[in-house]
Design an enzyme around this catalytic site. Structure first.
Site, PDB file in Angstrom:
ATOM      1  N   GLU A   1       0.808  -1.237   0.000  1.00 41.77           N
ATOM      2  CA  GLU A   1       0.000   0.000   0.000  1.00 41.77           C
ATOM      3  C   GLU A   1       0.837   1.280   0.000  1.00 41.77           C
ATOM      4  O   GLU A   1       0.666   2.145   0.858  1.00 41.77           O
ATOM      5  CB  GLU A   1      -0.935   0.006   1.231  1.00 41.77           C
ATOM      6  CG  GLU A   1      -1.848  -1.186   1.324  1.00 41.77           C
ATOM      7  CD  GLU A   1      -2.727  -1.186   2.585  1.00 41.77           C
ATOM      8  OE1 GLU A   1      -2.517  -0.330   3.462  1.00 41.77           O
ATOM      9  OE2 GLU A   1      -3.612  -2.038   2.685  1.00 41.77           O
TER      10      GLU A   1
ATOM     11  N   GLU B   1      -6.007 -10.709  -0.743  1.00 48.16           N
ATOM     12  CA  GLU B   1      -6.695 -10.502   0.550  1.00 48.16           C
ATOM     13  C   GLU B   1      -8.202 -10.379   0.379  1.00 48.16           C
ATOM     14  O   GLU B   1      -8.854  -9.572   1.028  1.00 48.16           O
ATOM     15  CB  GLU B   1      -6.187  -9.217   1.235  1.00 48.16           C
ATOM     16  CG  GLU B   1      -4.700  -9.139   1.402  1.00 48.16           C
ATOM     17  CD  GLU B   1      -4.236  -7.883   2.154  1.00 48.16           C
ATOM     18  OE1 GLU B   1      -5.071  -7.201   2.763  1.00 48.16           O
ATOM     19  OE2 GLU B   1      -3.021  -7.621   2.129  1.00 48.16           O
TER      20      GLU B   1
HETATM   21  C1  XIL Z   1      -5.409  -6.275   8.954  1.00 49.57           C
HETATM   22  C2  XIL Z   1      -5.660  -7.474   9.865  1.00 49.57           C
HETATM   23  O1  XIL Z   1      -6.613  -8.301   9.265  1.00 49.57           O
HETATM   24  C3  XIL Z   1      -6.126  -7.004  11.224  1.00 49.57           C
HETATM   25  O2  XIL Z   1      -6.197  -8.119  12.118  1.00 49.57           O
HETATM   26  C4  XIL Z   1      -5.183  -5.942  11.784  1.00 49.57           C
HETATM   27  O3  XIL Z   1      -5.704  -5.439  12.980  1.00 49.57           O
HETATM   28  C5  XIL Z   1      -4.976  -4.821  10.792  1.00 49.57           C
HETATM   29  O4  XIL Z   1      -4.529  -5.357   9.554  1.00 49.57           O
HETATM   30  N1  XIL Z   1      -4.634  -4.589   4.185  1.00 49.57           N
HETATM   31  C6  XIL Z   1      -3.545  -5.368   4.568  1.00 49.57           C
HETATM   32  C7  XIL Z   1      -3.640  -6.250   5.753  1.00 49.57           C
HETATM   33  O5  XIL Z   1      -2.542  -5.389   3.849  1.00 49.57           O
HETATM   34  O6  XIL Z   1      -2.418  -6.417   6.409  1.00 49.57           O
HETATM   35  C8  XIL Z   1      -4.689  -5.758   6.718  1.00 49.57           C
HETATM   36  O7  XIL Z   1      -4.829  -6.734   7.764  1.00 49.57           O
HETATM   37  C9  XIL Z   1      -5.999  -5.504   6.009  1.00 49.57           C
HETATM   38  C10 XIL Z   1      -5.831  -4.450   4.961  1.00 49.57           C
END
Ligand code: XIL
Length: 377
Positions: A164, A279
């Site tokens: 990101e 994701e």
């Molecule tokens: C999120 C996790 O799912 C949570 O448990 C944590 O509190 C915050 O991060 N994009 C990403 C992930 O790249 O690492 C994130 O994961 C969700 C959004």
């Protein structure tokens, strides 16, 4: 593996879901549902695609869920265990215990394992802000990458090297997000990270992972253009990068199969890069309170989005951000706080498959095959 007959519950679900998705879906069922493979990992593997999920140490202590993960997933990624906050209790130390336990689980269950994430401005340890500055940031980042990637060298399917890095709303002409990494090191922190990861594990597939690339809107389009410019530049100058991860945290109501996203994915493919859905989960705006209606809308989006993505032969893996609504990160966010359940994943809170499970299966079944299993760079 997973060739045992479907449990009555799941078999009934499959038949029920087929009816619900309309007559067209019936034709794809084998004569005997009991003979059908019952895991998304197998439906995906038949087309040369990996299916998997994010996992956490807490989740693995839930025995029914951990067996569901081992049944359904051909690849796993730590949801949080490889972020700085987990790995770096102090500047001088590393704690790999949580990540190693997850690796063991994946390895024992014959799953591939991917790393998330080496450079991100979130999930940083408390000491970071007091310690890191423009004098030492570069060395601290490079040292982290080198030690972590070396620790898992030869064991990773792929690494999200940078996560990101773009945010159009920050107003920079290059689209980069204003983060400590950018401020302390400069825009070149991204390519430096890729070089360091490659040096530490020359065989790992190195991924640039990004959010909000999918919607058919102006901000996402600017982000796609910025990311594409970076990827093109990196390929031209032989920066070691092998794949784009499109996170795919999407909304049921949003168009995520538009012509601009399609063109972007074609251009990414033309650069010779692999594409990973890293994701995926699907929120909905909950304008309808009937769960069945919401589930059908979400399942339709799973089907539409994955069918669209799977047209691209460069796509070699699809990971959802967890398998069950029981542990989804979205349960803590916004609307869930109002007491309305979120339904973003293929299994509900009781570990029963939702219509999304069947939608994902159908997208895999209808996908064109590809030879690569995405296992190498
Ligand atoms: C999120 C996790 O799912 C949570 O448990 C944590 O509190 C915050 O991060 N994009 C990403 C992930 O790249 O690492 C994130 O994961 C969700 C959004």
């Amino acid at each position: 593996m997973n060739s045992q007959p479907a449990s009555p519950t799941r078999r009934n679900f499959l038949v029920g879901a087929a009816t619900m998705l309309g007559a067209g879906a019936m034709g794809i069922f084998p004569a005997s549902a009991a003979d059908a493979p019952e895991s998304l990992r197998e439906y995906a593997a038949k087309k040369g695609v990996l299916f998997g999920s994010a996992i956490s140490n807490l989740q693995l202590r839930d025995a029914p869920y951990s067996s569901l993960l081992s049944e359904q997933c051909g690849i796993a990624v730590p949801e949080n265990a490889l972020k700085w906050a987990a790995l770096r209790p102090t500047l001088a130390s590393f704690d790999f215990s949580a990540g190693d336990a997850l690796f063991q689980f994946a390895h024992f269950n014959n799953m591939l394992f991917r790393g998330h994430t080496l450079v991100w401005e979130q999930a940083l340890p408390k000491w970071f802000q007091m310690t890191v500055n423009s004098v030492n940031a570069r060395q601290i980042m490079l040292d982290h990458i080198s030690q972590v990637v070396r620790h898992y060298a030869g064991k990773m399917h792929s690494w999200d090297v940078v996560n990101e890095a773009y945010r159009i709303e920050d107003g920079r002409p290059d689209g980069l997000k204003v983060t400590p990494w950018l401020q302390f090191i400069g825009p070149e922190y991204i390519e430096m990270a890729f070089h360091a990861a490659h040096e530490a594990d020359p065989d790992a597939m190195l991924v640039y992972n990004e959010n909000w690339l999918e919607p058919d809107d102006a901000i996402a389009e600017k982000k796609r253009q910025s990311v594409l410019a970076m990827l093109t530049n990196f390929r031209k100058r032989n920066v070691p990068i092998h794949a784009l991860g499109t996170q795919s945290h999407i909304y049921a109501e949003t168009n995520t199969t538009g012509p601009n996203y399609k063109r972007f994915l074609e251009q990414v493919s033309d650069l010779g890069l692999t594409i990973l859905v890293t994701e995926m989960d699907i929120r909905d705006k909950q304008s309808n309170t009937d769960l069945g209606t919401r589930d059908r809308l979400i399942a339709k989006q799973y089907y539409d989005y994955l069918s669209f993505m799977l047209q691209f032969k460069a796509l070699t893996a699809v990971l959802t951000w967890g398998l069950t609504d029981r542990y989804t990160w979205l349960a803590q966010a916004g609307s869930a706080a109002k007491g309305v359940p979120v339904r973003p994943l293929p299994y509900d809170e009781d570990l029963q498959p939702t219509p999304s499970w069947n939608a994902i299966r159908r997208a895999f079944e209808e996908a064109p095959g590809r030879s690569s299993r995405g296992g190498s760079a």
